[in-house]
Motif scaffolding. Structure first.
Motif, short mmCIF file in Angstrom:
data_model
loop_
_atom_site.label_atom_id
_atom_site.label_comp_id
_atom_site.label_asym_id
_atom_site.label_seq_id
_atom_site.Cartn_x
_atom_site.Cartn_y
_atom_site.Cartn_z
N LEU A 20 17.51 28.52 -69.14
CA LEU A 20 17.29 28.99 -70.47
C LEU A 20 15.87 29.16 -70.19
O LEU A 20 14.84 28.31 -70.44
N TRP A 21 15.52 30.57 -70.37
CA TRP A 21 14.24 30.93 -70.23
C TRP A 21 13.25 30.32 -71.33
O TRP A 21 12.17 29.62 -70.77
N GLU A 22 13.53 30.70 -72.50
CA GLU A 22 12.39 30.17 -73.71
C GLU A 22 12.43 28.63 -73.48
O GLU A 22 10.95 28.15 -73.66
N GLU A 23 13.39 27.92 -73.43
CA GLU A 23 13.25 26.55 -73.36
C GLU A 23 12.51 25.96 -72.13
O GLU A 23 11.62 25.10 -72.28
N HIS A 24 12.79 26.63 -71.00
CA HIS A 24 12.11 25.99 -69.68
C HIS A 24 10.69 26.52 -69.88
O HIS A 24 9.85 25.47 -69.13
N TYR A 25 10.23 27.57 -70.41
CA TYR A 25 9.08 28.16 -70.61
C TYR A 25 8.11 26.98 -71.26
O TYR A 25 7.25 26.53 -71.08
N PHE A 26 8.75 26.69 -72.38
CA PHE A 26 8.04 25.65 -73.62
C PHE A 26 8.11 24.33 -72.82
O PHE A 26 7.12 23.68 -72.93
N GLN A 27 9.13 23.80 -72.22
CA GLN A 27 9.16 22.76 -71.42
C GLN A 27 8.10 22.46 -70.56
O GLN A 27 7.56 21.33 -70.51
N GLY A 28 7.65 23.57 -69.67
CA GLY A 28 6.65 23.36 -68.92
C GLY A 28 5.25 23.47 -69.53
O GLY A 28 4.57 22.50 -69.22
N LEU A 29 4.92 24.27 -70.62
CA LEU A 29 3.78 24.24 -71.32
C LEU A 29 3.64 22.77 -72.02
O LEU A 29 2.48 22.16 -72.02
N ILE A 30 4.85 22.19 -72.61
CA ILE A 30 4.62 20.95 -73.31
C ILE A 30 4.31 19.98 -72.35
O ILE A 30 3.58 19.01 -72.71
N THR A 31 4.75 19.97 -71.10
CA THR A 31 4.55 19.12 -69.95
C THR A 31 3.15 19.10 -69.58
O THR A 31 2.18 17.99 -69.36
N GLU A 65 -2.15 28.83 -68.44
CA GLU A 65 -1.12 28.88 -67.31
C GLU A 65 -0.43 30.23 -67.16
O GLU A 65 0.00 30.76 -68.32
N ASN A 66 0.12 30.44 -65.93
CA ASN A 66 1.00 31.72 -66.20
C ASN A 66 2.35 31.34 -66.23
O ASN A 66 2.75 30.15 -66.14
N ASP A 67 2.93 32.37 -67.22
CA ASP A 67 4.22 32.14 -67.45
C ASP A 67 5.31 31.58 -66.84
O ASP A 67 5.95 30.76 -66.73
N MET A 68 5.46 32.14 -65.46
CA MET A 68 6.36 31.87 -64.47
C MET A 68 6.10 30.23 -63.80
O MET A 68 7.14 29.65 -63.63
N ASN A 69 4.87 30.08 -63.79
CA ASN A 69 4.45 28.67 -63.28
C ASN A 69 5.08 27.81 -64.25
O ASN A 69 5.53 26.68 -63.94
N ALA A 70 4.87 28.05 -65.60
CA ALA A 70 5.07 27.12 -66.73
C ALA A 70 6.76 26.87 -66.78
O ALA A 70 7.24 25.97 -66.84
N ALA A 71 7.36 28.00 -66.35
CA ALA A 71 8.84 28.18 -66.58
C ALA A 71 9.28 27.09 -65.40
O ALA A 71 10.25 26.57 -65.63
N ARG A 115 11.30 19.72 -64.71
CA ARG A 115 11.38 18.60 -65.39
C ARG A 115 12.69 18.56 -66.26
O ARG A 115 13.03 17.44 -66.52
N SER A 116 13.18 19.65 -66.44
CA SER A 116 14.52 19.59 -67.37
C SER A 116 15.75 19.37 -66.83
O SER A 116 16.77 18.84 -67.24
N VAL A 117 15.93 19.73 -65.45
CA VAL A 117 17.12 19.58 -64.71
C VAL A 117 16.78 18.57 -63.65
O VAL A 117 15.87 18.81 -62.87
N PRO A 118 18.06 17.65 -63.28
CA PRO A 118 17.84 16.84 -62.51
C PRO A 118 17.70 17.36 -61.06
O PRO A 118 18.47 18.11 -60.57
N THR A 119 16.53 17.29 -60.41
CA THR A 119 16.60 17.51 -58.97
C THR A 119 15.79 16.55 -58.07
O THR A 119 15.24 15.36 -58.62
N TYR A 120 16.04 16.88 -56.70
CA TYR A 120 15.13 15.73 -55.80
C TYR A 120 13.51 16.23 -55.90
O TYR A 120 13.43 17.38 -56.31
N ALA A 121 12.78 15.24 -55.63
CA ALA A 121 11.23 15.58 -55.77
C ALA A 121 10.94 16.39 -54.74
O ALA A 121 10.06 17.16 -55.06
#
Length: 330
Positions: free
Chosen positions: A309-320, A173-179, A185-191
């Motif tokens: 939080l760049w690295e955490e959001h990047y990894f959270q996307g990859l993990i998901t 996956e592209n890095d920005m798509n993952a981030a 996934r990490s921040v409460p948002t509306y669907a």
């Protein structure tokens, strides 16, 4: 997908892992399958070691319901992202908890060989059932289609190559798509929110877009390549921010370029939020960018501007992505 991974089994796994639905009744309602059918599948999954019973729900006058949870030990995954001089990685369990993390320096400038060395080492030491790879490049269906700073990866069908070599499902996956996916996934948002994530990067800027909650990829998977935006008569967006030094305040030139970027996204996508990497900007920088943006477009239309939080959001996307793959293939 393995023969035993029925669509209902996958749906149950997703309800348990992503939506925290734990009873037969809740899962039955969410999936649209009958109570007896869901109960039968859960018992089969419990026997196979995929699902554990975890006590009973509190009584509300009737018989308490059995609670089920997905077994974290049912599978392992490996998530890694490739940067100019390093590959960072995390080994995870079946629900996305990090079991191990580390970094491997790029050897002899060869990103592909370093990635092979990392995967071979991890697979020799651990049972891994899915792999996700993030890279600062344009990616289409697992193939690297634009990676000027990674010559050993350019035009490589990386998913096909890795799957044929290691016999494990692979998502590239592209890095920005993952981030941006990880941020969602990490921040409460509306669907249905539209979110843009901007990273100025070590090798040039990029962005990822969630449009009404879904990743926007575009006709040729080139969405988010903001380097090419011709904001000025003789300069692109990249030309105006390329000399920005991390850890220093934005220059007036870089601030104006980011304000024009915010204005462009506001006028075209009207997003709820634009997220800037915490590596690139400070809160004061964001305040300046917002003020400058108001020169170009009415403040009432501007989205929330925030730091991520760049690295955490990047990894959270990859993990998901990795957990989703595990739930479909184990």
């Amino acid at each position: 997908m393995k023969p035993n991974a029925t669509s209902l089994s996958i749906a149950i796994r997703r309800e348990l892992v992503f939506h925290d639905r734990q009873t037969v009744a809740d899962i039955s309602e969410a999936t649209g399958h009958s109570f007896p059918t869901v109960k039968k599948h859960l018992e089969r999954m419990r026997t196979a070691g995929e699902v554990n019973e975890q006590g009973l729900t509190p009584s509300t006058g009737g018989r308490p319901a059995t609670r089920y949870v997905f077994n974290p030990s049912a599978a392992n995954g490996l998530c890694a992202y490739i940067e100019q001089d390093v590959i960072a990685y995390r080994r995870i369990d079946a629900i996305g908890t990090t079991l191990e993390k580390g970094r491997m320096a790029i050897r002899h400038g060869n990103h592909l060989q370093t990635l092979f060395d990392l995967l071979a080492s991890q697979l020799a030491s651990h049972s891994i059932q899915a792999i996700t790879i993030g890279v600062a490049a344009a990616v289409a269906d697992g193939e690297i289609i634009y990676a000027p700073d990674y010559p050993t990866l350019s035009d490589v069908a990386l998913t096909t190559l890795l799957e044929s070599t290691f016999d494990v499902p692979v998502v590239v996956e592209n890095d920005m798509n993952a981030a941006v996916y990880g941020y969602g996934r990490s921040v409460p948002t509306y669907a249905d929110e539209t979110i843009v994530y901007v990273y100025l990067g070590k090798n040039g800027p990029g962005s990822g877009i969630l449009l009404n909650g879904r990743l926007l990829r575009g006709k040729t998977n080139f969405t988010g390549e903001i380097s090419f935006l011709p904001f000025y008569a003789h300069h692109t967006f990249y030309d105006r921010i390329r000399n920005h030094q991390r850890g220093t305040p934005l220059t007036d030139q870089a601030c104006d370029a980011l304000a024009r970027l915010v204005t462009t996204f506001t006028a075209t996508l009207n997003p709820h939020t634009i997220v800037f990497s915490d590596i690139d900007v400070t809160e004061e920088d964001i305040r300046r960018v917002r003020k400058r943006s108001e020169r170009y477009i009415a403040a009432t239309h501007l989205p929330d501007l925030t730091r991520g939080l760049w690295e955490e959001h990047y990894f959270q996307g990859l993990i998901t992505f990795c957990v989703e793959t595990l739930l479909e293939t184990i």
